[in-house]
Scaffold this motif. Structure first.
Motif, PDB file in Angstrom:
ATOM      1  N   LEU A 460       0.830  -1.202   0.000  1.00 39.40           N
ATOM      2  CA  LEU A 460       0.000   0.000   0.000  1.00 39.40           C
ATOM      3  C   LEU A 460       0.869   1.259   0.000  1.00 39.40           C
ATOM      4  N   SER A 461       1.938   1.229   0.773  1.00 45.14           N
ATOM      5  CA  SER A 461       2.832   2.385   0.861  1.00 45.14           C
ATOM      6  C   SER A 461       3.450   2.732  -0.489  1.00 45.14           C
ATOM      7  N   ASN A 462       3.666   1.706  -1.318  1.00 36.51           N
ATOM      8  CA  ASN A 462       4.326   1.922  -2.618  1.00 36.51           C
ATOM      9  C   ASN A 462       3.351   1.927  -3.800  1.00 36.51           C
ATOM     10  N   ASP A 463       2.046   1.842  -3.502  1.00 35.35           N
ATOM     11  CA  ASP A 463       1.034   1.810  -4.570  1.00 35.35           C
ATOM     12  C   ASP A 463       0.686   3.242  -4.998  1.00 35.35           C
ATOM     13  N   THR A 464       1.290   3.709  -6.056  1.00 35.54           N
ATOM     14  CA  THR A 464       1.085   5.093  -6.502  1.00 35.54           C
ATOM     15  C   THR A 464      -0.285   5.325  -7.124  1.00 35.54           C
ATOM     16  N   SER A 465      -1.043   4.246  -7.357  1.00 39.84           N
ATOM     17  CA  SER A 465      -2.388   4.423  -7.927  1.00 39.84           C
ATOM     18  C   SER A 465      -3.372   4.953  -6.881  1.00 39.84           C
ATOM     19  N   LYS A 468      -1.911   9.661  -1.922  1.00 36.13           N
ATOM     20  CA  LYS A 468      -1.245   9.599  -0.624  1.00 36.13           C
ATOM     21  C   LYS A 468      -2.072  10.357   0.416  1.00 36.13           C
ATOM     22  N   TYR A 469      -2.338   9.668   1.540  1.00 39.08           N
ATOM     23  CA  TYR A 469      -3.128  10.272   2.622  1.00 39.08           C
ATOM     24  C   TYR A 469      -2.270  11.219   3.450  1.00 39.08           C
ATOM     25  N   LYS A 488      -9.178  -2.797  14.487  1.00 38.01           N
ATOM     26  CA  LYS A 488      -9.840  -1.584  13.996  1.00 38.01           C
ATOM     27  C   LYS A 488      -8.843  -0.653  13.307  1.00 38.01           C
ATOM     28  N   ILE A 489      -7.553  -0.679  13.738  1.00 32.12           N
ATOM     29  CA  ILE A 489      -6.538   0.158  13.090  1.00 32.12           C
ATOM     30  C   ILE A 489      -6.237  -0.376  11.696  1.00 32.12           C
ATOM     31  N   ILE A 490      -6.086  -1.701  11.595  1.00 33.06           N
ATOM     32  CA  ILE A 490      -5.860  -2.314  10.275  1.00 33.06           C
ATOM     33  C   ILE A 490      -7.043  -2.034   9.358  1.00 33.06           C
ATOM     34  N   TYR A 491      -8.257  -2.123   9.916  1.00 34.30           N
ATOM     35  CA  TYR A 491      -9.464  -1.841   9.131  1.00 34.30           C
ATOM     36  C   TYR A 491      -9.452  -0.394   8.653  1.00 34.30           C
ATOM     37  N   SER A 492      -9.039   0.530   9.532  1.00 36.46           N
ATOM     38  CA  SER A 492      -8.979   1.951   9.174  1.00 36.46           C
ATOM     39  C   SER A 492      -7.989   2.203   8.042  1.00 36.46           C
ATOM     40  N   LEU A 494      -6.765  -0.119   5.767  1.00 36.76           N
ATOM     41  CA  LEU A 494      -6.971  -0.879   4.529  1.00 36.76           C
ATOM     42  C   LEU A 494      -8.386  -0.808   3.974  1.00 36.76           C
ATOM     43  N   ASN A 495      -9.393  -0.842   4.854  1.00 39.22           N
ATOM     44  CA  ASN A 495     -10.760  -1.046   4.374  1.00 39.22           C
ATOM     45  C   ASN A 495     -11.608   0.213   4.314  1.00 39.22           C
ATOM     46  N   LYS A 496     -11.561   1.002   5.373  1.00 34.69           N
ATOM     47  CA  LYS A 496     -12.488   2.132   5.452  1.00 34.69           C
ATOM     48  C   LYS A 496     -12.302   3.072   4.267  1.00 34.69           C
ATOM     49  N   LYS A 497     -11.079   3.479   4.089  1.00 33.21           N
ATOM     50  CA  LYS A 497     -10.655   4.230   2.914  1.00 33.21           C
ATOM     51  C   LYS A 497      -9.147   4.056   2.906  1.00 33.21           C
ATOM     52  N   PRO A 498      -8.609   3.314   1.944  1.00 30.50           N
ATOM     53  CA  PRO A 498      -7.175   3.000   1.979  1.00 30.50           C
ATOM     54  C   PRO A 498      -6.336   4.255   2.205  1.00 30.50           C
ATOM     55  N   LYS A 499      -5.507   4.181   3.215  1.00 29.02           N
ATOM     56  CA  LYS A 499      -4.705   5.343   3.598  1.00 29.02           C
ATOM     57  C   LYS A 499      -3.242   5.042   3.277  1.00 29.02           C
TER      58      LYS A 499
END
Length: 656
Positions: A460-465, A468-469, A488-492, A494-499
């Motif tokens: 996710l950190s390297n996904d330029t598509s 960047k949050y 809940k942190i992992i969910y925040s 990855l899932n809620k809105k990828p950060k």
């Protein structure tokens, strides 16, 4: 903590007199008046009463607190929450003693200013010119003094605090001189040193046992000796107590000797403390007594602020705004508690009006606090492997003494004691609801292994598509185990809105039993991508995470452990530091809960208290401009008995 904890110095002794003896030092203002009450003055009542006072001060204050309990210091700090912090890891159930004792001590802080100030101002009636001074006039004077006292709290007491010691030296010297001047009135008063007369009073005098409720008032400030241990040190308390105890006993003996010359009479509401003064000195005596009562009140107010700040760190009280009006260590001001104490004190003055009526309400709650201290100290001795026989002796002696005082004080319940019991009960419910709700919430918190999510965090950190949050994304984590993270942190992330972020920081705060510890550890899980920071802070340390985290990052940059430069090409080549964004997870009570009734009530109280207290980000001392608050539902007991059945649709749509 003071530098020479066990050493007494002249400056330390004067400071100790000003800080810790206000409550117990002003007790001669009302103790003998409470013992005699409306009874006819007799030899047994006077000598027996003084005997009870002398031996209460000896057994309760000198032996229990000055000699024994002061040994239970937590890195130099004292008080019931410091004692609880010492033993809590050995027995989780000890929290109940801590909460009851803390609530009772706080309730005592609401009635001490009214009774001491009112007793002092009522001394004006001793002067012929003020003999007919009305009750409401005294009430108004007391309210003005109390209002000014609480108003001044916001500015700190560093400047006027320097005067407290010398003023209390004058006060105790006055007590001793006034007492000495009257002991010769009737030397038979010296028989009071024999405990036989105290026992005789309790056994033979009509309703003599109940007089223990009035006698107990002489030792109500003993808990302050332990609470203020960290301010002045053990050595200064023990040496200064010798002077204080001599002054107190001399004054009680002087009052008693004078009363023995009045046998067969009644006091008619007058106070023997002021009656033993020469008429020309009364106005000065009232003035000094009023100042001493203000100092006593100040000590209790400051002690209440410290008590609540400790309770907040130990997760026993909602987080409130704390101000630090001066640079003096340990001096703090809590506006919410100041307002609560002020309203409580004003209500007590308006409700009871006279000090004699307040005596009935005074002492009941502090007896409970002393009982809790005895129980905690007994368990502390057990954790230090003291022989069980000695622990049994300690508990047998002090539980007997304090339960006797409690039984005698229970008679006061209907005469005003119910006020402090209700206040203490309400304060205990706040602590209990806050503590218990945390236990209920912990059922919901789900932890996952961090290593299972490291590959996807890297991707996710390297996904330029994905936009960047933030360059640095900082999450406050409650996971004690560094290998775990809340789901809940992992969910925040990855899932809620990828950060997407360049570096993910997980910050954990561990409140430790040492009062002033301030340490941190850094675990670089993936260099320049995933880092965990753990702060280990004492229960008396303010959690200024924003400032502390910045210091940690600066230290890591100096040691070349992390690169905080923005990775945007245009910013990177100009060495522009990337932005930091904190994410705070704020809970709200979901409707999808199926809790038992008592737990539902606790959770409702918890969320009501949260509205009064500080938000999560302000509680951690975070700058709101760098914080994003994410709300998520708190589902502690999912509904499992919901029945839902699918039926055939009565309407049919034909789509060609």
């Amino acid at each position: 903590m003071v530098k020479d904890f066990n050493k007494a110095t002249l400056a330390g002794l004067i400071v100790a007199l000003g800080i810790i003896y206000g409550d117990i030092g002003t007790s001669p203002l009302y103790v003998f008046k409470a013992i005699v009450g409306t009874n006819e003055i007799s030899e047994l009542l006077v000598i027996g009463g003084i005997s009870c006072i002398i031996w209460t001060l000896t057994l309760q204050t000198t032996v229990k607190y000055v000699i024994l309990t002061l040994k239970a210091d937590n890195k130099g700090e004292g008080g019931i929450f410091s004692l609880y912090a010492l033993v809590r890891r050995h027995g989780k159930w000890t929290v109940v003693f801590g909460m009851i004792g803390g609530a009772a001590l706080l309730a005592d802080g609401i009635i001490t200013p009214p009774i001491t100030v009112t007793s002092a101002v009522e001394g004006l009636r001793t002067l012929p010119v003020f003999k007919d001074l009305g009750t409401w006039t005294i009430v108004k004077i007391v309210l003005v003094i109390i209002t000014l006292l609480f108003f001044m709290q916001q500015f700190g007491t560093m400047s006027i605090g320097k005067m407290f010691g010398p003023i209390m030296v004058i006060w105790f010297s006055m007590l001793a001189i006034l007492g000495l001047a009257h002991i010769a009135d009737d030397l038979s008063v010296l028989k009071a040193f024999n405990p036989y007369y105290g026992v005789k009073l309790l056994v033979l005098y009509p309703h003599g046992f109940l007089l223990l409720g009035a006698v107990f008032l002489c030792t109500t400030g003993a808990e302050a000796l332990y609470s203020d241990l960290g301010h002045v040190g053990r050595g200064n308390i023990r040496v200064s107590w010798i002077y204080v105890k001599i002054a107190l006993i001399l004054n009680y003996l002087g009052q008693g000797a004078w009363l023995l010359t009045q046998q067969g009479k009644t006091l008619n509401g007058e106070n023997p403390f002021f009656l033993i003064m020469p008429e020309w000195f009364v106005i000065f005596g009232v003035l000094i007594a009023t100042i001493a009562s203000v100092i006593a009140s100040q000590a209790l107010i400051s002690g209440s602020f410290t008590l609540i700040s400790e309770a907040m760190r130990l997760n026993l009280w909602p987080k409130l705004k704390i101000n630090y009006p001066t640079e003096l260590r340990g001096q703090l001001f809590i506006p919410g508690i100041n307002l609560m104490l002020f309203v409580g004190c004003v209500s007590i003055v308006l409700l009871f009006k006279e000090s004699s009526a307040m005596e009935a309400a005074y002492g009941l709650s502090i007896t409970i606090c002393m009982l809790m201290t005895s129980c905690l100290f007994g368990f502390y001795l057990y954790t230090r492997r003291v022989k069980l026989a000695w622990i049994a002796v300690y508990l047998a002696v002090y539980l007997t003494i304090e339960f006797s005082f409690l039984l005698a004080n229970l008679v006061k319940f209907t005469h005003g004691g119910y006020v402090t019991v209700i206040v203490a009960g309400a304060l205990f419910m706040v602590m209990y609801a806050w503590f218990r709700s945390r236990k209920i919430k912990n059922r919901y918190v789900e932890f996952v292994r961090l290593e299972d999510y490291l590959p996807i965090l890297q991707e996710l950190s390297n996904d330029t598509s994905i936009p960047k949050y933030a360059t640095h994304l900082v999450y406050m984590s409650s996971a004690d185990n560094p290998k775990e993270i809340e789901h809940k942190i992992i969910y925040s992330v990855l899932n809620k809105k990828p950060k997407r972020a360049d570096i993910y920081w997980f910050v954990h705060v561990d409140v430790v039993d040492e009062p002033y510890m301030s340490e941190y550890t850094v675990q670089t899980i993936i260099p320049n991508e995933v880092i965990r920071v753990e702060f280990r802070l004492g229960f008396r340390v303010e959690q200024r995470i924003n400032l502390m985290f910045r210091m940690v990052v600066e230290d890591m940059v100096r040691n070349k452990e992390v690169n905080i430069t923005s990775r945007y090409e245009s910013l990177s080549k100009n060495n522009v530091v990337g932005d930091f964004q904190f994410i705070v997870m704020e809970k709200f009570l979901s409707h999808d809960n199926d809790l038992p009734l008592h737990e539902r009530l606790i959770m409702r109280i918890y969320f009501m208290l949260k509205k009064i207290g500080l938000s999560e980000e302000r509680g951690f001392g975070l700058d709101s401009s760098y914080v994003t608050v994410e709300k998520f539902p708190l589902v502690v007991a999912p509904v499992t008995n919901l029945q839902l059945k699918r039926v055939k649709d009565r309407y049919r749509y034909d789509i060609e």
